[in-house]
Design an enzyme around this catalytic site. Structure first.
Site, mmCIF file in Angstrom:
data_model
loop_
_atom_site.group_PDB
_atom_site.id
_atom_site.type_symbol
_atom_site.label_atom_id
_atom_site.label_comp_id
_atom_site.label_asym_id
_atom_site.label_seq_id
_atom_site.Cartn_x
_atom_site.Cartn_y
_atom_site.Cartn_z
ATOM 1 N N LYS A 175 51.734 39.451 45.670
ATOM 2 C CA LYS A 175 51.152 38.673 46.770
ATOM 3 C C LYS A 175 51.725 37.253 46.736
ATOM 4 O O LYS A 175 51.368 36.451 45.874
ATOM 5 C CB LYS A 175 49.627 38.587 46.635
ATOM 6 C CG LYS A 175 49.001 37.923 47.851
ATOM 7 C CD LYS A 175 47.634 37.322 47.582
ATOM 8 C CE LYS A 175 47.648 35.880 47.184
ATOM 9 N NZ LYS A 175 48.190 34.943 48.178
ATOM 10 N N GLY A 226 48.806 29.688 39.200
ATOM 11 C CA GLY A 226 48.292 28.745 40.198
ATOM 12 C C GLY A 226 47.460 27.673 39.530
ATOM 13 O O GLY A 226 47.629 27.385 38.339
ATOM 14 N N SER A 227 46.554 27.105 40.278
ATOM 15 C CA SER A 227 45.789 25.964 39.770
ATOM 16 C C SER A 227 44.675 26.421 38.820
ATOM 17 O O SER A 227 44.230 27.577 38.860
ATOM 18 C CB SER A 227 45.186 25.197 40.940
ATOM 19 O OG SER A 227 44.320 26.055 41.651
ATOM 20 N N THR A 230 41.529 27.676 40.811
ATOM 21 C CA THR A 230 41.614 29.047 41.334
ATOM 22 C C THR A 230 41.629 30.051 40.185
ATOM 23 O O THR A 230 41.033 31.130 40.283
ATOM 24 C CB THR A 230 42.867 29.234 42.220
ATOM 25 O OG1 THR A 230 42.956 28.138 43.121
ATOM 26 C CG2 THR A 230 42.814 30.516 43.010
ATOM 27 N N GLY A 231 42.281 29.693 39.089
ATOM 28 C CA GLY A 231 42.342 30.578 37.923
ATOM 29 C C GLY A 231 40.951 30.970 37.436
ATOM 30 O O GLY A 231 40.715 32.121 37.067
ATOM 31 N N GLU A 248 48.298 31.769 34.280
ATOM 32 C CA GLU A 248 49.259 30.679 34.044
ATOM 33 C C GLU A 248 48.828 29.551 34.959
ATOM 34 O O GLU A 248 49.023 29.619 36.171
ATOM 35 C CB GLU A 248 50.675 31.127 34.409
ATOM 36 C CG GLU A 248 51.208 32.297 33.605
ATOM 37 C CD GLU A 248 51.559 31.915 32.179
ATOM 38 O OE1 GLU A 248 51.563 30.725 31.851
ATOM 39 O OE2 GLU A 248 51.809 32.841 31.392
ATOM 40 N N CYS A 282 54.848 23.238 37.149
ATOM 41 C CA CYS A 282 53.746 23.154 36.191
ATOM 42 C C CYS A 282 54.134 22.442 34.904
ATOM 43 O O CYS A 282 53.343 21.721 34.332
ATOM 44 C CB CYS A 282 53.235 24.554 35.895
ATOM 45 S SG CYS A 282 54.539 25.695 35.405
ATOM 46 N N GLU A 381 46.700 16.142 36.927
ATOM 47 C CA GLU A 381 48.052 16.583 37.280
ATOM 48 C C GLU A 381 48.302 16.181 38.738
ATOM 49 O O GLU A 381 47.625 16.680 39.635
ATOM 50 C CB GLU A 381 48.121 18.110 37.149
ATOM 51 C CG GLU A 381 49.441 18.698 37.575
ATOM 52 C CD GLU A 381 49.421 20.232 37.668
ATOM 53 O OE1 GLU A 381 48.438 20.805 38.183
ATOM 54 O OE2 GLU A 381 50.400 20.854 37.239
HETATM 55 P P1 NAD Z 1 46.628 27.916 44.030
HETATM 56 O O1 NAD Z 1 45.735 28.156 42.878
HETATM 57 O O2 NAD Z 1 46.115 27.200 45.201
HETATM 58 O O3 NAD Z 1 47.226 29.301 44.592
HETATM 59 C C1 NAD Z 1 47.943 30.218 43.792
HETATM 60 C C2 NAD Z 1 47.866 31.595 44.422
HETATM 61 O O4 NAD Z 1 46.510 32.049 44.381
HETATM 62 C C3 NAD Z 1 48.276 31.678 45.885
HETATM 63 O O5 NAD Z 1 48.988 32.880 46.089
HETATM 64 C C4 NAD Z 1 46.938 31.711 46.615
HETATM 65 O O6 NAD Z 1 47.011 32.320 47.875
HETATM 66 C C5 NAD Z 1 46.084 32.528 45.664
HETATM 67 N N1 NAD Z 1 44.640 32.323 45.755
HETATM 68 C C6 NAD Z 1 43.970 31.288 46.301
HETATM 69 N N2 NAD Z 1 42.634 31.465 46.157
HETATM 70 C C7 NAD Z 1 42.463 32.649 45.511
HETATM 71 C C8 NAD Z 1 41.314 33.368 45.046
HETATM 72 N N3 NAD Z 1 40.075 32.917 45.226
HETATM 73 N N4 NAD Z 1 41.518 34.538 44.408
HETATM 74 C C9 NAD Z 1 42.757 35.010 44.188
HETATM 75 N N5 NAD Z 1 43.881 34.367 44.598
HETATM 76 C C10 NAD Z 1 43.735 33.197 45.247
HETATM 77 O O7 NAD Z 1 47.900 27.178 43.379
HETATM 78 P P2 NAD Z 1 49.155 26.552 44.143
HETATM 79 O O8 NAD Z 1 48.677 25.315 44.835
HETATM 80 O O9 NAD Z 1 49.870 27.619 44.895
HETATM 81 O O10 NAD Z 1 50.085 26.138 42.896
HETATM 82 C C11 NAD Z 1 50.010 24.906 42.266
HETATM 83 C C12 NAD Z 1 49.306 24.984 40.923
HETATM 84 O O11 NAD Z 1 49.846 26.049 40.148
HETATM 85 C C13 NAD Z 1 49.483 23.749 40.058
HETATM 86 O O12 NAD Z 1 48.275 23.400 39.420
HETATM 87 C C14 NAD Z 1 50.500 24.172 39.008
HETATM 88 O O13 NAD Z 1 50.474 23.446 37.801
HETATM 89 C C15 NAD Z 1 50.156 25.606 38.832
HETATM 90 N N6 NAD Z 1 51.297 26.350 38.326
HETATM 91 C C16 NAD Z 1 51.224 26.867 37.069
HETATM 92 C C17 NAD Z 1 52.301 27.541 36.541
HETATM 93 C C18 NAD Z 1 52.241 28.138 35.154
HETATM 94 O O14 NAD Z 1 53.053 28.998 34.870
HETATM 95 N N7 NAD Z 1 51.322 27.756 34.301
HETATM 96 C C19 NAD Z 1 53.463 27.698 37.308
HETATM 97 C C20 NAD Z 1 53.496 27.175 38.596
HETATM 98 C C21 NAD Z 1 52.399 26.504 39.097
#
Ligand code: NAD
Length: 481
Positions: A175, A226-227, A230-231, A248, A282, A381
């Protein structure tokens, strides 16, 4: 014959090796121009159910397919991506905003990763063998795995989940982020002519698609990047069906520069690793701790180098810093910049947002000169091109400050004294720690976070085993003697 992509057409989700259109569609934009891009599917619960059903069916055969055959298909897939590189790289720059050179680097890494994954077999372990009994630990696949991908590094992070899932015998649904759906869908399309139906599928959608996947009872694992916020929601949702989950999440990486470094040699590297992808990675340098005895000279050299970094449309010549990827993130970064005057931070370089967002989400790099440890630019961050530089005097104190936050993704120490560097590295609470570098990653090296930066690891044998169950097989040899 390797398939040639038309990157202007998005006929549907990729389900069971067919394009499946949706009633509703949506589009994303080019963040450098705010130009509207192509219409893409908006998946419903029905689309998710169909994809999961096909993934389950495909799992029966794929999980029994020999490793060598899976590897052959993954290598053929890597070749198909490579054959479409020019179109895909330009598409990535168009949807994500990153400079074309960086888009090239992301694809180059991805292809290298896929080819390395094709060599990484999880082997069984014989734990004990004697006349009486044999005990073997085996690693059967989990079933249907799903990768939820962010917008900042969408190709490597997407296929970086797909490769290990497939090589360990799982089927996989990807996704992409609603902000960057285009490369993800095209990568799914390339899989249609490589993998058996249902093995690799791609669903695009809106904000409600992620929860449909994390809630689904027939998905066995979610690999989420992701963030942090959301994680936590993902983990909560996965707990209801006891899905396996790898998280992650966000980081706020410290880099500690010791007094013995060669300033001119390392400043270009550190400045680049602070502002790459407009700070939207990240594991970039997000807090730069410099020893007080060299602080002023180091800061001046950072400023001089950062001045040479050109911000603009990723297709432009010599551009190293593209736009912020989307409006929401742009507003968040702007909010951080508004703290500069509110909190009277000293600005060593930059500090103003010069462009009008109606023509692209550009923000030029900024260096904040020794702000207080409890200021937002140190504790949060920013995920934008703004970096705090901080002074330190004793090793003990700087390690404590570096470790003081809830995040623990990456960290680095810069020194000519490798013994000291390694000693300090071992004191840093982060999933990846580098001496004289930052942001190195490799397909055979596990990558993950401590504390709120995540749970579990991706890549390396540790990441591969995260896609498997553990089964201990006990064979008693003499029961019928
Ligand atoms: P985000 O958490 O907003 O979204 C990530 C993904 O999750 C997207 O595909 C989004 O559509 C989906 N999502 C949103 N809400 C959801 C839910 N309730 N349930 C399931 N999926 C959902 O993150 P972003 O803004 O796309 O990315 C930026 C963040 O990601 C930053 O904090 C960055 O540090 C982190 N990041 C971490 C790594 C790592 O490997 N640790 C790598 C890249 C980015």
């Amino acid at each position: 014959m390797v398939a040639k992509l038309d990157v202007t057409k998005y006929p549907g989700n990729v389900i069971n090796n067919k394009f499946v259109p949706t009633t509703k569609t949506r589009h994303s934009i080019n963040p450098s121009t705010v130009e509207i891009l192509y219409e893409v599917p908006v998946s419903t619960q029905d689309d998710v159910d169909k994809a999961v059903k096909h993934a389950r069916t495909a799992f029966k055969t794929w999980s029994k397919t020999p490793f060598e055959e899976r590897a052959k298909l993954l290598l053929a897939y890597a070749d198909a991506v490579e054959a479409n590189l020019d179109e895909l790289e330009a598409l990535l720059t168009k949807e994500q905003g990153k400079p074309l050179g960086l888009a090239h680097r992301e694809f180059e890494m991805t292809i290298k990763w896929l080819r390395a994954f094709a060599t990484m077999e999880v082997k069984e372990d014989i734990l004990e063998e004697n006349d009486e009994r044999k005990i073997i630990q085996t690693f059967p696949p989990l079933g249907v795995c799903c990768g939820i991908v962010p917008w900042n590094w969408p190709v490597l992070l997407g296929l970086g989940k797909m490769g290990p899932a497939l090589m360990t015998g799982n089927t996989f649904i990807m996704k992409p982020s609603p902000f960057t759906p285009y490369c993800g869908l095209k990568l799914g399309e390339l899989g249609m002519s490589t993998f058996p139906p249902g093995v690799f599928q791609v669903l695009s959608g809106g904000d409600d698609l992620g929860p449909m996947l994390t809630e689904h009872p027939d998905i066995n694992k979610i690999s989420f990047t992701g963030s942090c916020a959301t994680g936590k929601k993902v983990m909560e949702s996965c707990s209801r069906t006891l899905k396996r989950v790898t998280l992650e999440l966000g980081g706020n990486d410290p880099a500690i520069v010791c007094e013995d470094v060669d300033i001119e040699k390392i400043v270009p590297k550190i400045a680049t690793l602070s502002f790459l992808n407009s700070g939207q990675i990240c594991m970039l340098v997000k807090r730069l701790y410099v020893h007080e005895s060299i602080y002023d000279r180091f800061r001046d050299a950072m400023v001089a180098f950062t001045k040479t970094m050109k911000t603009g449309d990723g297709f432009g010549k010599d551009i190293t810093i593209g736009p912020i990827q989307n409006r929401m993130q742009y507003e968040k970064v702007k909010d951080m910049y508004s703290e500069i005057s509110k909190c009277s931070w000293k600005v060593a370089f930059g500090g103003e947002i010069i462009k009008d967002a109606s023509k692209g989400y550009f923000i030029t790099p900024t260096i904040i000169d020794n702000p207080p440890d409890d200021s937002r630019i140190v504790t949060e961050e920013p995920f934008g091109p703004i970096l705090p530089m901080l002074k330190w005097s004793s090793e003990e104190e700087v390690l404590e400050r570096a470790n003081s936050l809830e995040t623990g993704l990456g960290a680095s120490v810069w020194t000519k004294d490798l013994t000291r560097g390694e000693r300090m590295a071992r004191e840093l609470s982060a999933g990846s720690v580098w001496v004289n570098s930052h942001f190195d990653v490799a397909p055979n090296v596990p990558f993950g976070g401590h504390k709120s930066s995540g749970i579990g690891s991706e890549w390396g044998m540790t990441g591969f085993k995260g896609h498997c169950n553990s089964r201990s097989v006990w064979v008693w040899k003499k029961v019928f003697d």
